[in-house]
Design a protein around this motif. Structure first.
Motif, PDB file in Angstrom:
ATOM      1  N   PRO A   1       1.699  -0.364 -12.918  1.00 42.99           N
ATOM      2  CA  PRO A   1       2.371  -1.535 -13.490  1.00 42.99           C
ATOM      3  C   PRO A   1       2.905  -2.471 -12.407  1.00 42.99           C
ATOM      4  CG  PRO A   1       3.622   0.480 -13.937  1.00 42.99           C
ATOM      5  CD  PRO A   1       2.301   0.891 -13.394  1.00 42.99           C
ATOM      6  N   MET A   2       3.280  -1.895 -11.252  1.00 43.48           N
ATOM      7  CA  MET A   2       3.789  -2.734 -10.160  1.00 43.48           C
ATOM      8  C   MET A   2       2.723  -3.712  -9.679  1.00 43.48           C
ATOM      9  SD  MET A   2       5.015  -1.390  -6.430  1.00 43.48           S
ATOM     10  CE  MET A   2       3.337  -1.330  -5.788  1.00 43.48           C
ATOM     11  N   VAL A   3       1.505  -3.226  -9.540  1.00 41.38           N
ATOM     12  CA  VAL A   3       0.400  -4.090  -9.081  1.00 41.38           C
ATOM     13  C   VAL A   3       0.141  -5.199 -10.101  1.00 41.38           C
ATOM     14  CG1 VAL A   3      -2.101  -4.084  -8.724  1.00 41.38           C
ATOM     15  CG2 VAL A   3      -0.698  -2.371  -7.616  1.00 41.38           C
ATOM     16  N   ILE A   4       0.233  -4.844 -11.385  1.00 37.44           N
ATOM     17  CA  ILE A   4       0.007  -5.858 -12.431  1.00 37.44           C
ATOM     18  C   ILE A   4       1.135  -6.900 -12.409  1.00 37.44           C
ATOM     19  CG2 ILE A   4      -0.167  -6.191 -14.935  1.00 37.44           C
ATOM     20  CD1 ILE A   4      -1.480  -3.361 -14.992  1.00 37.44           C
ATOM     21  N   PHE A   5       2.363  -6.444 -12.214  1.00 40.67           N
ATOM     22  CA  PHE A   5       3.476  -7.389 -12.093  1.00 40.67           C
ATOM     23  C   PHE A   5       3.279  -8.301 -10.888  1.00 40.67           C
ATOM     24  CE2 PHE A   5       6.381  -4.556 -14.684  1.00 40.67           C
ATOM     25  CZ  PHE A   5       6.544  -5.485 -15.697  1.00 40.67           C
ATOM     26  N   LEU A   6       2.822  -7.724  -9.775  1.00 40.61           N
ATOM     27  CA  LEU A   6       2.594  -8.521  -8.562  1.00 40.61           C
ATOM     28  C   LEU A   6       1.584  -9.637  -8.836  1.00 40.61           C
ATOM     29  CD1 LEU A   6       2.450  -6.131  -5.486  1.00 40.61           C
ATOM     30  CD2 LEU A   6       3.725  -8.257  -5.673  1.00 40.61           C
TER      31      LEU A   6
ATOM     32  N   ALA B   1       0.845  -1.222   0.000  1.00 37.75           N
ATOM     33  CA  ALA B   1       0.000   0.000   0.000  1.00 37.75           C
ATOM     34  C   ALA B   1       0.869   1.257   0.000  1.00 37.75           C
ATOM     35  CB  ALA B   1      -0.925  -0.016   1.209  1.00 37.75           C
ATOM     36  N   VAL B   2       1.934   1.217   0.808  1.00 40.89           N
ATOM     37  CA  VAL B   2       2.825   2.392   0.909  1.00 40.89           C
ATOM     38  C   VAL B   2       3.448   2.703  -0.449  1.00 40.89           C
ATOM     39  CG1 VAL B   2       5.047   3.168   1.846  1.00 40.89           C
ATOM     40  CG2 VAL B   2       3.314   2.216   3.362  1.00 40.89           C
ATOM     41  N   TYR B   3       3.912   1.650  -1.139  1.00 39.03           N
ATOM     42  CA  TYR B   3       4.568   1.887  -2.428  1.00 39.03           C
ATOM     43  C   TYR B   3       3.579   2.263  -3.528  1.00 39.03           C
ATOM     44  CZ  TYR B   3       9.250   0.744  -0.975  1.00 39.03           C
ATOM     45  OH  TYR B   3      10.478   0.804  -0.374  1.00 39.03           O
ATOM     46  N   PHE B   4       2.323   1.902  -3.322  1.00 38.97           N
ATOM     47  CA  PHE B   4       1.323   2.261  -4.338  1.00 38.97           C
ATOM     48  C   PHE B   4       0.837   3.702  -4.163  1.00 38.97           C
ATOM     49  CE2 PHE B   4      -2.986   2.383  -6.147  1.00 38.97           C
ATOM     50  CZ  PHE B   4      -2.671   1.986  -7.442  1.00 38.97           C
ATOM     51  N   LEU B   5       0.923   4.191  -2.925  1.00 37.56           N
ATOM     52  CA  LEU B   5       0.347   5.514  -2.610  1.00 37.56           C
ATOM     53  C   LEU B   5       0.778   6.652  -3.552  1.00 37.56           C
ATOM     54  CD1 LEU B   5       0.147   5.856   1.267  1.00 37.56           C
ATOM     55  CD2 LEU B   5      -1.711   5.997  -0.383  1.00 37.56           C
ATOM     56  N   PRO B   6       2.073   6.786  -3.904  1.00 39.58           N
ATOM     57  CA  PRO B   6       2.440   7.921  -4.774  1.00 39.58           C
ATOM     58  C   PRO B   6       1.683   7.940  -6.096  1.00 39.58           C
ATOM     59  CG  PRO B   6       4.402   6.856  -3.906  1.00 39.58           C
ATOM     60  CD  PRO B   6       3.248   5.995  -3.515  1.00 39.58           C
ATOM     61  N   SER B   7       1.230   6.760  -6.535  1.00 37.39           N
ATOM     62  CA  SER B   7       0.556   6.698  -7.842  1.00 37.39           C
ATOM     63  C   SER B   7      -0.804   7.371  -7.831  1.00 37.39           C
ATOM     64  CB  SER B   7       0.375   5.246  -8.283  1.00 37.39           C
ATOM     65  OG  SER B   7       1.613   4.612  -8.249  1.00 37.39           O
ATOM     66  N   ILE B   8      -1.375   7.519  -6.644  1.00 33.21           N
ATOM     67  CA  ILE B   8      -2.705   8.139  -6.617  1.00 33.21           C
ATOM     68  C   ILE B   8      -2.623   9.643  -6.354  1.00 33.21           C
ATOM     69  CG2 ILE B   8      -3.966   6.041  -6.019  1.00 33.21           C
ATOM     70  CD1 ILE B   8      -4.041   7.003  -3.128  1.00 33.21           C
ATOM     71  N   LEU B   9      -1.402  10.156  -6.273  1.00 33.31           N
ATOM     72  CA  LEU B   9      -1.251  11.613  -6.126  1.00 33.31           C
ATOM     73  C   LEU B   9      -1.701  12.309  -7.401  1.00 33.31           C
ATOM     74  CD1 LEU B   9       2.225  12.458  -4.528  1.00 33.31           C
ATOM     75  CD2 LEU B   9      -0.006  13.184  -3.737  1.00 33.31           C
ATOM     76  N   PRO B  10      -2.478  13.374  -7.298  1.00 35.12           N
ATOM     77  CA  PRO B  10      -2.854  14.116  -8.516  1.00 35.12           C
ATOM     78  C   PRO B  10      -1.612  14.727  -9.173  1.00 35.12           C
ATOM     79  CG  PRO B  10      -4.123  14.857  -6.608  1.00 35.12           C
ATOM     80  CD  PRO B  10      -3.065  13.948  -6.093  1.00 35.12           C
ATOM     81  N   GLN B  11      -1.617  14.738 -10.503  1.00 36.11           N
ATOM     82  CA  GLN B  11      -0.458  15.244 -11.240  1.00 36.11           C
ATOM     83  C   GLN B  11      -0.170  16.701 -10.895  1.00 36.11           C
ATOM     84  OE1 GLN B  11       1.510  13.499 -12.933  1.00 36.11           O
ATOM     85  NE2 GLN B  11       0.405  11.632 -13.323  1.00 36.11           N
TER      86      GLN B  11
END
Lengths: 433, 299
Positions: free
Chosen positions: B170-175, B106-116
């Motif tokens: 992509p990390m989640v898909i690789f997982l 969850a921690v590593y996924f969090l930055p991906s949901i930051l608005p651009q």
């Protein structure tokens, strides 16, 4: 009979879908009170919002049969939304306009010449400065009612001049004076590199470099607007001065190193050009002792600073032009203009300007208002060209960027900009727009 | 017969709205934009047919077209491999049986949901020339800072670094792909004496190759269409029109947007959109063709 269930299912679906479309597409605007005409006014979100809302209310009190609805739009989205509304045939009745924008807003704008001539004495057409009266027109027809204006000026920090032991800028300054004083006002920080700059250099748009191009005798376009002239020796001389402020004379920061809000933070002593819209911000900084002066003269002329007027236009599709015209007159009457000027701006009406110079004034700064209005004589409107903004930002500016970054010489930048702009003009002829 | 017809009716009752929506809001606008690509259309007046002039202008005269193509291709060529490598490396790490694995994911996924837009402001501060975080750190170490975001050389690099922050998807898909690799294969390879690299090279990689292929295709398409990050970055830098300095961050998508909604050259923008569509179609077809050589499907 057997088909009935299918038929009902189709009908039910059509009914639900139709209701959905109706609900989604219905107008959210409140209905006007019976007998009142609604005038929609499209305005950018501005620090003057309270003033405009008060104006709308005052107008409604004076005209009980008219209701004013202001549609607030962020500044950065204003033109996009306006054109989108034009495409959807939902233009507001009146919108912000000005001599910079009128060229490309012209297809949306109503010719109000008949109203101006009819009511000239009533709203005081002659009270507007002669240059403003010219800026209200396009090819001899009136399209804009002016509210305020911007003149390019020399802005300077009085405290920084005093601490450097320098006299404040004089009206007779030339580029050489700007360079000499700018150098003395530039100071190194603890790391040995300049930390305080003598003069800012406006990047990313034409705000400053166009002044030098014109003061050196250059032009952006030919009179008919079909050819760009930025590759001329005069224009290149202007570009060179702009570039050498940093590369040769070292009194402006190199590209990208300009301190943010440097003038307000007193890390930049002078600004060439500037904008009256910032007066409000400057006056909110209690310690900032600033003033204005005429622009330094270039080798060809003192003329060349921008003279830009902003005001209102009526949409060509407006169904209540008489009421919209009444609102425009109300918004640009002397009292309304005086209120905007009192908050920090330059007056488009001579009577308001005279009262403003005489005082009393709400803000002490700028002290040298006389110089600000004297700059009128040397101000020039930007070329009336439907693609001016696009050509300058999209085509010319990248070459100027490369010049200030040291990738192109002023000669190369001017010639490349001219060639690219002419290729554009060959495809997008001004007559097409 | 009656049951068949009823099925038919219900089928269209449910599918019909989606099909109608697709026709109205996707197919029709696409076909209309194809028509517009052959027209001079600036919104305030009706479209006027001009044949291939928009395409000719783009290829031969437009000062911004080829720079925007170059910026986009350079970005794609660098960002996609880096993003794939970073997300695969993290997925491999997060696939390890460590404590609180779900929390780490969850921690590593969090930055991906930051608005651009928020990302652009934060990175704008980090890379700011005058007083930016990076230059301050470099200054403490005795190095001269750069005008990172104002330099045509560095601005694109800054955007690539910013875009890598979106490695989470992509990390989640690789997982998901890694979790589908049968454990027995690793055990068999281990018994045969295969080391960690050999197991990764000969077991993991072939078995996650469909997932890798998916990420590559999606990554390339996303990189070719990139818009928001460049727009938000330009606005955060105070550029009147994003894409600077000197067109160094003028992505194709950004250029297209400006032509369409900045200057209302809808005909020109439509031509650009169709060129992009054609290029993506071609590249994806090539990707699929090449995938036959390295993607292994279980069946």
């Amino acid at each position: 009979m057997r088909r009935r269930p299918e038929l009902w299912s189709y009908l039910a679906f059509a009914l639900v879908a139709g209701a959905g479309f109706w609900w989604a597409g219905r107008s959210r605007e409140p209905r006007p009170v019976h007998g009142r005409t609604v005038i929609t006014w499209y305005s950018v979100i501005t620090p003057l919002r309270d003033h405009y809302e008060a104006q709308a209310k005052a107008f409604e009190r004076a005209h009980p049969d008219i209701e004013v609805r202001i549609l607030w739009v962020p500044d950065s989205e204003y033109n996009v939304r306006l054109k989108t509304l034009a495409a959807a045939r939902q233009l507001p009745d009146i919108f912000l306009s000005g001599d910079v924008w009128i060229s490309y807003l012209l297809p949306l704008t109503m010719d109000v010449t008949a109203y101006v001539r009819r009511d000239a004495a009533e709203f005081g057409l002659d009270d507007f400065f002669p240059q403003i009266r010219t800026a209200m027109q396009h090819e001899g027809r009136y399209y804009i009612m002016p509210e305020y204006m911007n003149l390019s000026l020399l802005y300077y920090n009085r405290r920084m001049f005093a601490e450097a032991g320098l006299p404040e800028p004089a009206g007779r300054w030339t580029w050489s004076d700007l360079v000499a004083n700018g150098k003395q006002l530039t100071h190194a920080g603890t790391n040995g590199r300049p930390d305080v700059w003598g003069c800012s250099r406006v990047e990313n748009w034409w705000g400053e470099w166009l002044i030098y191009v014109r003061q050196a005798g250059g032009k952006v376009f030919t009179e008919d607007g079909r050819r760009c002239l930025l590759g001329s020796p005069e224009a290149i001389a202007g570009l060179r001065f702009y570039e050498e402020k940093s590369s040769r004379h070292h009194f402006s920061a190199p590209a990208g190193f300009e301190p943010r809000n440097g003038f307000v933070n007193e890390r930049v002593a002078m600004i060439v050009g500037g904008h009256v819209n910032y007066w409000l911000n400057y006056n909110q900084m209690p310690g900032l002792d600033w003033d204005v002066q005429l622009l330094p003269a270039g080798p060809h002329s003192r003329r060349g600073g921008e003279l830009a007027m902003a005001g209102y236009s009526i949409a060509r599709t407006c169904r209540h032009p008489e009421e919209a015209w009444a609102l425009m007159k109300f918004l640009t009457r002397p009292e309304a203009v005086a209120e905007i000027v009192a908050r920090g701006s330059l007056a488009v009406r001579q009577s308001v300007a005279a009262a403003n110079i005489r005082g009393p004034r709400r803000h002490e700064r700028p002290r040298n208002l006389g110089a600000a209005y004297a700059q009128f004589e040397f101000g020039e409107p930007i070329p009336r060209h439907p693609h001016f903004i696009e050509i300058m930002l999209q085509i010319v500016q990248p070459e100027i960027d490369r010049m200030v970054l040291g990738q192109l010489t002023p000669e190369e930048a001017g010639r490349r900009a001219e060639a690219a702009a002419n290729a554009f003009l060959a495809t997008f002829d001004p007559a097409d727009s | 017969m009656r049951a068949g017809r009823a099925k038919h009716v219900w089928f269209w009752a449910f599918v019909g709205p989606a099909v109608a929506g697709l026709l109205c809001f996707s197919v029709w606008p696409m076909l209309y934009s194809l028509w517009l690509s052959f027209c001079h259309y600036e919104v305030v007046a009706p479209p006027r047919f001009i044949g291939l002039r928009n395409y000719v202008y783009l290829f031969r005269h437009d000062a911004a077209f080829w720079p925007s193509v170059r910026v986009t291709l350079v970005f794609t060529a660098i960002q996609v491999p880096l993003s794939i490598l970073a997300s695969l490396a993290l997925a491999l790490l997060l696939h390890q049986p460590v404590r609180a694995r779900g929390w780490w994911r969850a921690v590593y996924f969090l930055p991906s949901i930051l608005p651009q837009a928020a990302l652009a402001v934060v990175f704008g501060y980090i890379f700011q020339a005058d007083g930016g975080l990076l230059n301050r750190v470099l200054g403490l170490a005795g190095f001269a800072g750069q005008a990172w975001s104002s330099s045509p050389t560095w601005a694109l690099v800054v955007l690539i670094v910013m875009s890598l922050w979106g490695f989470g998807y992509p990390m989640v898909i690789f997982l998901a792909g890694l979790q589908n690799v049968p454990r027995e294969l690793y055990e068999a390879a281990h018994i045969d004496g295969a080391g960690a690299w050999a197991r990764f090279r000969h077991v993991t990689l072939p078995l996650i190759s469909p997932v890798l292929f998916f990420n590559v295709v999606m990554g390339v398409i996303a990189a070719l269409k990139v818009f928001d990050i460049a727009y938000a970055f330009g606005m955060a830098q105070g550029q009147p029109i994003p894409g600077g300095p000197a067109r160094a961050t003028l992505f194709y998508g950004l250029n297209l947007y400006q032509q369409a909604f900045g200057y209302f050259h809808m005909g020109l923008a439509s031509a650009m959109a169709w060129l992009l569509f054609g290029f993506i179609l071609l590249l994806t077809a090539v990707n699929f063709r090449l995938s036959r050589r390295w993607v292994h499907y279980a069946d």
